[in-house]
Design a protein around this motif. Structure first.
Motif, mmCIF file in Angstrom:
data_model
loop_
_atom_site.group_PDB
_atom_site.id
_atom_site.type_symbol
_atom_site.label_atom_id
_atom_site.label_comp_id
_atom_site.label_asym_id
_atom_site.label_seq_id
_atom_site.Cartn_x
_atom_site.Cartn_y
_atom_site.Cartn_z
ATOM 1 N N LYS A 68 3.438 68.320 36.811
ATOM 2 C CA LYS A 68 2.863 67.151 37.465
ATOM 3 C C LYS A 68 3.532 66.993 38.829
ATOM 4 C CE LYS A 68 1.424 63.136 35.553
ATOM 5 N NZ LYS A 68 1.543 61.865 34.825
ATOM 6 N N GLU A 70 3.735 64.778 42.653
ATOM 7 C CA GLU A 70 3.417 63.650 43.518
ATOM 8 C C GLU A 70 3.050 64.257 44.872
ATOM 9 O OE1 GLU A 70 5.615 59.601 44.369
ATOM 10 O OE2 GLU A 70 6.468 61.211 45.604
ATOM 11 N N LYS A 98 -2.155 56.743 43.293
ATOM 12 C CA LYS A 98 -1.163 55.755 42.869
ATOM 13 C C LYS A 98 -1.024 54.626 43.879
ATOM 14 C CE LYS A 98 -0.080 57.415 38.951
ATOM 15 N NZ LYS A 98 -0.448 56.681 37.761
ATOM 16 N N GLU A 113 -0.982 61.490 42.197
ATOM 17 C CA GLU A 113 -0.354 62.378 41.224
ATOM 18 C C GLU A 113 -1.395 63.391 40.764
ATOM 19 O OE1 GLU A 113 1.437 60.201 38.010
ATOM 20 O OE2 GLU A 113 2.972 59.351 39.322
#
Length: 180
Positions: A68, A70, A98, A113
């Motif tokens: 995952k 960002e 986000k 994300e």
């Protein structure tokens, strides 16, 4: 004498010397390619590319499956959209916005994300809508090259940060006995 025969003869005749010359040449080539690489460091950031239709393509580089990330990037100012915006419901479960904030230069700073779920070239879409103007939106396509989790670790671009990984399921380590 053919070219292959000449090559064999020269490498046999100067085996040790040839290896030294080759090592020196390889080191020089390596140093040259290193300098050449440094000149291309502008490619180390997330790229936001405006498209002809007013939408954007965001290239985030190489990622690793089952990880995952960002991803933070800034869209240039879109006057028709305004600064009061929000994300539309995302059709992809792998990409989520986000936060969207106003950037100091008038654009929009987007934090999202992304779960790299599948190997290959991936293109996920998000939509940012105006809160004040009905039917005004901007589509942002996030483009990533996702490599298998067993093929090394990619050097992440500036603006991309790994924030977690899914545990790999290994059926050989399972204590489940199966159906009787």
């Amino acid at each position: 004498m053919s070219m292959a025969t000449a090559k064999k003869a020269s490498s046999k005749a100067g085996g040790i010397r040839f290896a030294e010359e080759h090592a020196t040449t390889a080191a020089a080539a390596s140093a040259h390619s290193h300098v050449h690489f440094d000149e291309k460091l502008h490619d180390s950031v997330v790229m936001v590319i405006p498209e002809a239709d007013g939408n954007f393509l965001v290239k985030v580089g190489f990622l690793k499956t089952q990880h995952k990330y960002e991803i933070v990037f800034t869209l240039p100012e879109v006057p028709s959209l305004g600064r009061d915006v929000c994300p539309a419901p995302v059709p992809s479960p792998h990409l989520q916005i986000k936060e969207i904030t106003a950037a100091s230069d008038g654009g929009l700073k987007v934090t999202c994300e992304y779960m790299a779920h599948q190997e290959g070239v991936m293109c996920e879409e998000m939509i940012i809508v105006s809160e004040r103007k009905e039917d005004v939106c901007v589509k942002v396509k996030v483009h990533a090259r996702v490599m298998d989790r067993h093929h090394g670790t990619p050097m992440l671009l500036e603006g991309v940060r790994c924030i977690g990984a899914e545990l790999e399921y290994d059926s050989e380590q399972s204590d489940w006995q199966g159906f009787d």
